[in-house]
Structure formats: structure tokens, C-alpha cells
Design an enzyme around this catalytic site. Structure first.
Site, PDB file in Angstrom:
ATOM      1  N   LYS A 108      -5.838 -12.576   9.453  1.00 19.55           N
ATOM      2  CA  LYS A 108      -6.992 -11.685   9.327  1.00 19.55           C
ATOM      3  C   LYS A 108      -7.213 -11.327   7.861  1.00 19.55           C
ATOM      4  CE  LYS A 108      -9.776  -9.461  12.234  1.00 19.55           C
ATOM      5  NZ  LYS A 108     -10.251  -9.913  13.540  1.00 19.55           N
ATOM      6  N   TYR A 148       2.050   0.229 -17.164  1.00 15.95           N
ATOM      7  CA  TYR A 148       3.035   1.172 -16.614  1.00 15.95           C
ATOM      8  C   TYR A 148       3.234   2.300 -17.622  1.00 15.95           C
ATOM      9  CZ  TYR A 148       6.652   2.635 -13.398  1.00 15.95           C
ATOM     10  OH  TYR A 148       7.386   3.353 -12.496  1.00 15.95           O
TER      11      TYR A 148
END
Length: 427
Positions: A100, A45
Site C-alpha cells: 500500500k 542535527y
């Protein structure tokens, strides 16, 4: 409680427990970089993250180098046509979309995230997807009702520079066409000559018939039926997608159309093809009865009526299951690996050929063991590979990637040595 109902209740509980425990849902997010030390966190970060931000701002292609975009597919639905259950809304579709995503990861190493979109119009859905598309390497549209799904996919393909693929249409079409070509070969028939009856006129039916035409079938040899009967040139109650199959014909009912037909494709509903109608088909018929969970005709009945039959269904407990998982993970793997802009007809036909070729080869020991030691070999009860066949990943992905390069829709060249598992781990 009867034994049958007890079995149904047991399966229902098993399915609900599977989704609920040990944590709700089927997906989680894992870290791909260390995040243990102060230095790790400063790179992950602030301030370290500023460097890839600047590089991507300088050249958007760098997003593929410094983020997970290139191996990330969004599975997106409005829940208007859920797995044969109908329009139950976007939130109810979430278990299917998570499933999926699970298949993308399990079979092709593709990271995937499900997005359920609440929209009051097709345009609102299109706008939502188009506005977030840059986050992903590809978009898999799922469980969107016809005819809206046709327009949604068409416009999104125009708006996005990443592959947009409606699996209910094209995944079904690819696996069906692969199986049909092999069945025709076994039955000693040619796709250019056979007469095909398609019961159903929705997304899957239209895509299947169009891909069959790309593979050599003649449009005039396809008779498509909707709930009102044969789609013919004199009807004035059909949309533009059905109109593609409105031939000049005297046929009006399934009973008319099925007589002498070589191929029956059912993408409609249970028990709509009778034993009497099957008996009227041509010698060595091919029946794809793909309504789930109950096919257009029960395989037991069909084989009693016609011993010269080749039959496929959408179910895993019968031979020749038409299963989209044979296609979509590997199709996307190949498209992502060469950074294809779209998935075009050539890529779909390449997938067809790769899938059907594997069925003609010796079945591996791993596949045989996964199916109880069954002696599988190319023939009437084995016209398409099993989903667990490890050869699908490398072969289908490579064929699709090569077709993308050959047709000029790939940003990257085809690699000199395409690895078995695709390029997801290749730096």
C-alpha cells in the site's frame, strides 16, 4: 506436475523473489537534504536542528513547514482481515501494508510508512494509533475486520485532527459507485429507481451501499444479504451496522431477492451467484462480482447467460476492474494538499465524479499502450479508468481538495493554480 500447477508454482516463486531480492521488502528511506559536509550535518542535527524544534514548539503548524509530516501517511493494520486471507495477524500483514505504501508513492508522490499493531482489543489499537497520529499528515487504516473496523475508524476520526480513512470501506465504495453510475448511464437506468442486491454485509458492503445512497440510491431499494440470508426488519441477530439495511420485506434468500433486480453487488465469496439467478435479473442488468481472486460468478458464464449485461470484477485480467488504487492515492493527495482535518462525504462524492468523468473521455495513448494497444472507449467494457491513467492524480486530487475547502474542513485555501501532480513539490 500439470501445466496449471506448474504455472501456479512459477507465479508463487516470482512473487516471493520479488519481495526478497535484491533486498527484502518493497520500501526504503532516502534523504531529501544533503548530508555530505560538516556544515550539512550540523544543520541536519545538532546544533541546527534546535531552530525548527523551537519554531514547532512555538506553533505546532510549523511542523508542516519544517518536517515531512504534511506529505506522510501511515498505513496501519492489525492483520485481522488480510486481503481475503483472513485473520493471520499483524506481522503477516506487513507485505500488504508495504505494498500500500508503494502505491501511495508510485501514484501520488506520497511518502508512506507501514505500521503493524499487535493489540488485544479494539481500544488498545485505537490508543496506539491516537498516540502516534501527530507524526503523520494522514492515516490509512487497512485490513481490519468488521464490525470492529467501524468503531475504530469512528473514534479515531474524533480523536485525530488529520484524515483517518479505512480504504477497505471507503476506497472500495468510491470506485464501485463511480463504476456503477457510469454503468447505469450506459444501461439507461437511474440510480434513484434501480433495485440493488448486495451479497455481503461487511465493511466494504456497508460502505458501498451508504455511498450509493449518498449518490442517489434509495435505501428501501437496497436488499443486503449476509451468510444467513436477507437482512430484514424481523431479524434480531444483526448488529447496528447491518440494521441500517434491515427493510420491511418478504424476501429471505438470494434467490428471492435477485428476481427483477437491476444491480448485483457481490462482496462475499466465489461462485455464490448462479447462472439461474443471473437469468432472473431485470433487463440490462449490472453485476459487480468483486470477490477476489474468484468472483461470485465467472465473467465467461455471466456473459453466456446475459448478453445485455455490464459486468465488473476485482480482477485485472477482465474488463472493468474495481481497483482501489483508482482512488486512495489521489484522495489523500488532495486532502494533504489543503491540510484537511477529515475526509468527509462531500470529498468522497467529489472523487466519484472525478473518476467517472475520466472514463468518458478519450483514452490517452500511454494508457492504450500499457494495455497492449487495446482500443478502449466508454462503454460496457470500459466504465472506469485504468490505474495508469495519469489524469487521475491531478483531477481527483483537485476535486477532493476543492470539496474539502468548500465544506470547511481544510486548513489551507484551494490554490489558484492546482498543479497536475498535486502540491507535494510546491514550496
Amino acid at each position: 506436475m500439470s501445466e496449471l500447477s506448474a504455472s501456479g508454482e512459477s507465479r508463487k516463486k516470482a512473487a516471493l523473489d520479488y519481495h526478497a531480492f535484491p533486498v527484502p521488502g518493497k520500501l526504503s528511506i532516502e534523504l531529501s537534504k544533503p548530508a555530505e559536509t560538516q556544515e550539512d550535518l550540523s544543520l541536519a542535527y545538532s546544533p541546527g536542528v534546535a531552530e525548527p524544534v523551537r519554531e514547532i514548539a512555538r506553533d505546532p503548524e510549523n511542523a508542516y513547514r519544517y518536517t515531512g509530516k504534511g506529505n506522510l501517511v501511515a498505513v496501519i493494520s492489525d492483520g485481522s482481515a488480510i486481503l481475503g486471507l483472513g485473520n493471520l495477524g499483524p506481522l503477516a500483514s506487513k507485505p500488504v501494508m508495504e505494498g500500500k505504501c508503494l502505491l501511495f508513492k508510485r501514484f501520488a508522490g506520497i511518502n508512506s510508512i507501514d505500521l503493524e499493531v499487535s493489540s488485544d482489543s479494539p481500544q488498545a489499537f485505537i490508543d496506539t494509533v491516537a498516540n502516534i497520529a501527530l507524526s503523520f499528515g494522514g492515516i490509512n487504516l487497512e485490513d481490519i475486520k468488521a464490525p470492529e473496523c467501524f468503531e475504530i475508524e469512528r473514534i479515531l476520526k474524533e480523536l485525530c485532527d488529520i484524515p483517518v480513512f479505512h480504504d477497505d470501506q471507503h476506497g472500495t465504495a468510491i470506485v464501485t459507485t463511480a463504476g456503477l453510475l457510469n454503468a447505469l448511464e450506459i444501461q439507461d437506468k437511474s440510480i434513484t429507481e434501480v433495485r440493488i442486491v448486495c451479497l455481503g454485509a461487511g465493511a466494504a458492503a456497508t460502505a458501498c451501499c451508504n455511498l450509493m445512497i449518498s449518490a442517489g440510491a434509495r435505501r428501501e431499494n437496497i436488499t443486503m444479504l449476509d451468510s444467513k440470508g436477507v437482512i430484514h426488519a424481523e431479524r434480531d441477530d444483526i448488529n447496528e451496522y447491518k440494521a441500517q439495511f434491515a427493510n420491511q420485506t418478504h424476501l429471505r434468500t438470494l434467490d428471492d431477492a435477485i428476481e427483477g433486480a437491476d444491480v448485483f453487488l457481490g462482496v462475499s465469496g466465489p461462485d455464490l451467484l448462479s447462472a439461474e439467478q443471473l437469468a432472473k435479473m431485470a433487463a440490462r442488468p449490472i453485476v459487480f462480482a468483486c470477490s477476489n481472486p474468484d468472483p461470485e460468478i465467472a465473467p465467461e458464464l455471466a456473459h453466456q447467460v446475459r448478453q445485455d449485461l455490464i459486468m465488473a470484477t476485482g480482477r485485472s485480467d477482465y474488463p472493468n476492474q474495481v481497483n482501489n488504487v483508482l482512488c486512495f492515492p489521489f484522495l489523500f493527495r488532495g486532502a494533504l494538499d489543503v491540510r484537511a482535518r477529515i475526509i468527509n462525504e462531500a470529498m468522497k462524492l467529489a472523487a466519484v465524479e472525478a473518476i467517472r468523468s475520466i472514463a468518458k473521455e478519450t483514452v490517452t495513448d500511454d494508457v492504450s499502450k500499457a494495455y497492449g494497444g487495446a482500443a478502449l472507449s466508454f462503454g460496457p467494457e470500459y466504465i472506469i479508468p485504468k490505474p495508469t491513467d495519469a489524469r487521475l492524480l491531478g483531477r481527483v486530487a483537485a476535486a477532493v481538495a476543492q470539496a474539502a475547502v468548500d465544506t470547511g474542513v481544510a486548513h489551507l485555501p484551494f490554490p489558484a493554480h492546482y498543479p497536475l501532480g498535486g502540491l507535494q513539490d510546491v514550496k
